[in-house]
Design an enzyme around this catalytic site. Structure first.
Site, PDB file in Angstrom:
ATOM      1  CG  HIS A  20      -1.912  -1.005   1.378  1.00 17.10           C
ATOM      2  ND1 HIS A  20      -2.076  -1.766   2.500  1.00 17.10           N
ATOM      3  CD2 HIS A  20      -2.873  -1.421   0.512  1.00 17.10           C
ATOM      4  CE1 HIS A  20      -3.094  -2.599   2.326  1.00 17.10           C
ATOM      5  NE2 HIS A  20      -3.591  -2.415   1.132  1.00 17.10           N
ATOM      6  CE  LYS A  44     -11.297  -7.169   2.295  1.00 20.45           C
ATOM      7  NZ  LYS A  44     -10.085  -6.461   1.890  1.00 20.45           N
ATOM      8  NE  ARG A  94      -2.806  -7.465  -4.114  1.00 16.24           N
ATOM      9  CZ  ARG A  94      -3.521  -7.636  -3.011  1.00 16.24           C
ATOM     10  NH1 ARG A  94      -2.906  -7.892  -1.875  1.00 16.24           N
ATOM     11  NH2 ARG A  94      -4.838  -7.573  -3.031  1.00 16.24           N
ATOM     12  CB  SER A 132      -4.232  -6.733   4.733  1.00 20.26           C
ATOM     13  OG  SER A 132      -3.842  -5.479   4.244  1.00 20.26           O
TER      14      SER A 132
HETATM   15  P1  ADP Z   1     -10.035  -3.398   0.066  1.00 15.59           P
HETATM   16  O1  ADP Z   1     -10.659  -4.094   1.234  1.00 15.59           O
HETATM   17  O2  ADP Z   1     -10.807  -2.182  -0.348  1.00 15.59           O
HETATM   18  O3  ADP Z   1      -9.696  -4.282  -1.103  1.00 15.59           O
HETATM   19  P2  ADP Z   1      -7.203  -3.308   0.757  1.00 15.59           P
HETATM   20  O4  ADP Z   1      -6.615  -2.580   1.904  1.00 15.59           O
HETATM   21  O5  ADP Z   1      -7.161  -4.795   0.798  1.00 15.59           O
HETATM   22  O6  ADP Z   1      -8.695  -2.759   0.641  1.00 15.59           O
HETATM   23  O7  ADP Z   1      -6.550  -2.824  -0.596  1.00 15.59           O
HETATM   24  C1  ADP Z   1      -6.617  -1.492  -1.024  1.00 15.59           C
HETATM   25  C2  ADP Z   1      -6.078  -1.401  -2.444  1.00 15.59           C
HETATM   26  O8  ADP Z   1      -4.690  -1.663  -2.428  1.00 15.59           O
HETATM   27  C3  ADP Z   1      -6.684  -2.430  -3.432  1.00 15.59           C
HETATM   28  O9  ADP Z   1      -6.825  -1.812  -4.694  1.00 15.59           O
HETATM   29  C4  ADP Z   1      -5.655  -3.508  -3.493  1.00 15.59           C
HETATM   30  O10 ADP Z   1      -5.701  -4.198  -4.731  1.00 15.59           O
HETATM   31  C5  ADP Z   1      -4.382  -2.693  -3.340  1.00 15.59           C
HETATM   32  N1  ADP Z   1      -3.266  -3.456  -2.794  1.00 15.59           N
HETATM   33  C6  ADP Z   1      -3.290  -4.271  -1.724  1.00 15.59           C
HETATM   34  N2  ADP Z   1      -2.079  -4.813  -1.514  1.00 15.59           N
HETATM   35  C7  ADP Z   1      -1.277  -4.327  -2.485  1.00 15.59           C
HETATM   36  C8  ADP Z   1       0.102  -4.511  -2.825  1.00 15.59           C
HETATM   37  N3  ADP Z   1       0.877  -5.354  -2.152  1.00 15.59           N
HETATM   38  N4  ADP Z   1       0.588  -3.852  -3.888  1.00 15.59           N
HETATM   39  C9  ADP Z   1      -0.224  -3.023  -4.606  1.00 15.59           C
HETATM   40  N5  ADP Z   1      -1.513  -2.816  -4.351  1.00 15.59           N
HETATM   41  C10 ADP Z   1      -2.034  -3.453  -3.302  1.00 15.59           C
END
Ligand code: ADP
Length: 163
Positions: A20, A44, A94, A132
């Site tokens: 992130h 979630k 990803r 996460s």
């Molecule tokens: P959500 O529950 O809205 O999917 P996340 O916190 O899981 O929220 O992810 C937020 C955004 O960050 C999403 O677009 C996800 O694809 C992206 N994301 C999560 N992990 C990574 C990573 N390692 N590299 C790039 N983007 C990521």
């Protein structure tokens, strides 16, 4: 006068990972201002409260002068953007699973606010495997989180998992 390019980056960030953070850093170079938006995804279960995540992200982005963090309370991301006339939404991809998921979200968001454009950034190779949920699994079994999340978050996770 040229209009400021403001982007929102919504997500759960439970917790914020280096994946992130890398995306936030890249977005901060692309746009004049970036708002990291902590959104609640009803499907979630969260490890950290929104207040904890807010504090964690605030510390992690302290070096980025054009990035702020906000909590989205009981509102759709698209409506938040519309109220503030923000037309750029950043998300990360990803793999192909992410791609399909993001496509569905982008379409839904645009149906709510037709000026909202989703900008997808590809994860750089070192972050492609980071999620996460994987991090929560590693933390649950006492694994090393050093390369996955900022040190303060790693510590908070270890405390959370022991509770
Ligand atoms: P959500 O529950 O809205 O999917 P996340 O916190 O899981 O929220 O992810 C937020 C955004 O960050 C999403 O677009 C996800 O694809 C992206 N994301 C999560 N992990 C990574 C990573 N390692 N590299 C790039 N983007 C990521």
């Amino acid at each position: 006068m040229k209009q400021e390019k403001v982007a929102i980056f919504p997500g759960s960030f439970d917790p914020l990972t280096f994946g992130h953070l890398h995306l936030i850093e890249r977005s901060s170079r692309l746009f004049d201002k970036v708002i990291v938006l902590i959104a609640t995804n009803t499907s979630k279960q969260y490890c950290f409260t929104v207040a904890e995540r807010h504090q964690q992200i605030e510390r992690a982005i302290a070096h980025l002068s054009n990035v702020t963090v906000e909590i989205l309370a009981d509102q759709l991301v698209a409506h938040y953007a519309q109220e503030r006339h923000i037309s750029i939404l950043v998300r990360g991809v990803r793999n192909t699973i992410d791609f399909e998921y993001e496509q569905a979200i982008a379409t839904a968001n645009q149906q709510q606010y037709d000026k909202l454009e989703t900008v997808l950034l590809y994860a750089d190779a070192p972050y492609q495997h980071l999620s996460s949920s994987l991090i929560k699994e590693v933390a649950r079994f006492g694994g090393n989180l050093e390369k996955m999340v900022p040190a303060e978050i790693a510590e908070a996770m270890q405390i959370k998992m022991q509770a």
